[in-house]
Design a protein around this motif. Sequence first.
Motif, PDB file in Angstrom:
ATOM      1  N   ASP A  13      -4.389  -7.719 -41.161  1.00 16.21           N
ATOM      2  CA  ASP A  13      -3.096  -8.189 -41.654  1.00 16.21           C
ATOM      3  C   ASP A  13      -3.273  -9.423 -42.536  1.00 16.21           C
ATOM      4  O   ASP A  13      -2.304 -10.077 -42.917  1.00 16.21           O
ATOM      5  N   SER A  16      -1.836  -8.278 -47.585  1.00 14.24           N
ATOM      6  CA  SER A  16      -0.595  -7.499 -47.524  1.00 14.24           C
ATOM      7  C   SER A  16      -0.310  -6.738 -48.812  1.00 14.24           C
ATOM      8  O   SER A  16       0.737  -6.112 -48.948  1.00 14.24           O
ATOM      9  N   GLU A  17      -1.262  -6.789 -49.761  1.00 18.62           N
ATOM     10  CA  GLU A  17      -1.093  -6.084 -51.024  1.00 18.62           C
ATOM     11  C   GLU A  17      -2.172  -5.026 -51.177  1.00 18.62           C
ATOM     12  O   GLU A  17      -3.364  -5.300 -50.948  1.00 18.62           O
ATOM     13  N   ARG A  24       3.169  -4.336 -52.427  1.00 21.11           N
ATOM     14  CA  ARG A  24       3.123  -5.585 -51.671  1.00 21.11           C
ATOM     15  C   ARG A  24       3.950  -5.480 -50.393  1.00 21.11           C
ATOM     16  O   ARG A  24       4.709  -4.548 -50.208  1.00 21.11           O
ATOM     17  N   GLY A  25       3.778  -6.472 -49.540  1.00 21.32           N
ATOM     18  CA  GLY A  25       4.550  -6.537 -48.310  1.00 21.32           C
ATOM     19  C   GLY A  25       4.092  -5.570 -47.233  1.00 21.32           C
ATOM     20  O   GLY A  25       4.851  -5.264 -46.311  1.00 21.32           O
ATOM     21  N   LEU A  26       2.838  -5.107 -47.330  1.00 23.50           N
ATOM     22  CA  LEU A  26       2.319  -4.192 -46.311  1.00 23.50           C
ATOM     23  C   LEU A  26       2.039  -4.963 -45.029  1.00 23.50           C
ATOM     24  O   LEU A  26       1.593  -6.109 -45.046  1.00 23.50           O
ATOM     25  N   LYS A  27       2.277  -4.319 -43.888  1.00 24.31           N
ATOM     26  CA  LYS A  27       2.003  -4.966 -42.602  1.00 24.31           C
ATOM     27  C   LYS A  27       0.499  -5.108 -42.373  1.00 24.31           C
ATOM     28  O   LYS A  27       0.046  -6.042 -41.723  1.00 24.31           O
ATOM     29  N   ARG A  28      -0.260  -4.180 -42.907  1.00 22.35           N
ATOM     30  CA  ARG A  28      -1.715  -4.226 -42.749  1.00 22.35           C
ATOM     31  C   ARG A  28      -2.357  -3.403 -43.866  1.00 22.35           C
ATOM     32  O   ARG A  28      -1.709  -2.556 -44.483  1.00 22.35           O
ATOM     33  N   THR A  29      -3.632  -3.662 -44.105  1.00 20.48           N
ATOM     34  CA  THR A  29      -4.393  -2.895 -45.079  1.00 20.48           C
ATOM     35  C   THR A  29      -5.725  -2.481 -44.474  1.00 20.48           C
ATOM     36  O   THR A  29      -6.207  -3.105 -43.516  1.00 20.48           O
ATOM     37  N   GLY A  52      -3.658   0.152 -48.823  1.00 20.15           N
ATOM     38  CA  GLY A  52      -2.719   0.678 -47.847  1.00 20.15           C
ATOM     39  C   GLY A  52      -3.258   1.996 -47.301  1.00 20.15           C
ATOM     40  O   GLY A  52      -4.141   2.616 -47.899  1.00 20.15           O
TER      41      GLY A  52
END
Length: 230
Positions: A13, A16-17, A24-29, A52
Amino acid sequence: MRTPKWKIKGITDEFSECGCCGRRGLKRTVALMPLDADGNEDGTAEDVAYYGTSCAAAALGWTQASVTDSARAAQAERGLRDAYARRMISIYAPLELAPARDQARAYFSRNRNVRTPDLNATEEVARLLDRARATLSDTTTGPARPSRIEDFRRYLVIFTSDERIYRTVEVPQDEEERQQQAANARRRADQIRGSVVVVAALDEESAGDVAYSDPVTRAWNQKAWEASHA
């Protein structure tokens, strides 16, 4: 079969991109390490891409569920490697201050089945510590973790009469609380006919390993703690 271009290193986490589509704004990658033509890792933490799950699935040719499961498994493996590294540093880092004979006594006390004529305990201790520090300094899926003697905390370990660990608790910094904790521990140890040991370590699990160690290891553990807090 086509050689994959990426290896999943974990999930985080910290980013987030998506490095693929820019979302953008991803909870995790998902952390993806590039691979060379032979399928070997081709880079360092700086070369890792963070995608993502949908983009990672497309890049690997997998389903999103498979990517998520593999990323979580890789992250769990990292957790196990980190735990092992913390134990090695908690046990062996204080011995870097010790003379070669004490390093040998401590190393072979813990590794009784590896003694060979050409094995140098000082070199083995250095090798173990180099690998452990590299593990904890890896930033592929998060920041570097504590790895110095200065990062050690003190733990009070209560043993039962048959030398099993009954309880391990961190020693408080406040002097009055510390004295009260020590008195309570001694009282409880007397009740179960056990003993009390205080050691320094990177975490509670490692403290148990140090407490179980030979007297030489524990003596240098104490010396290292005192030197780092002089």
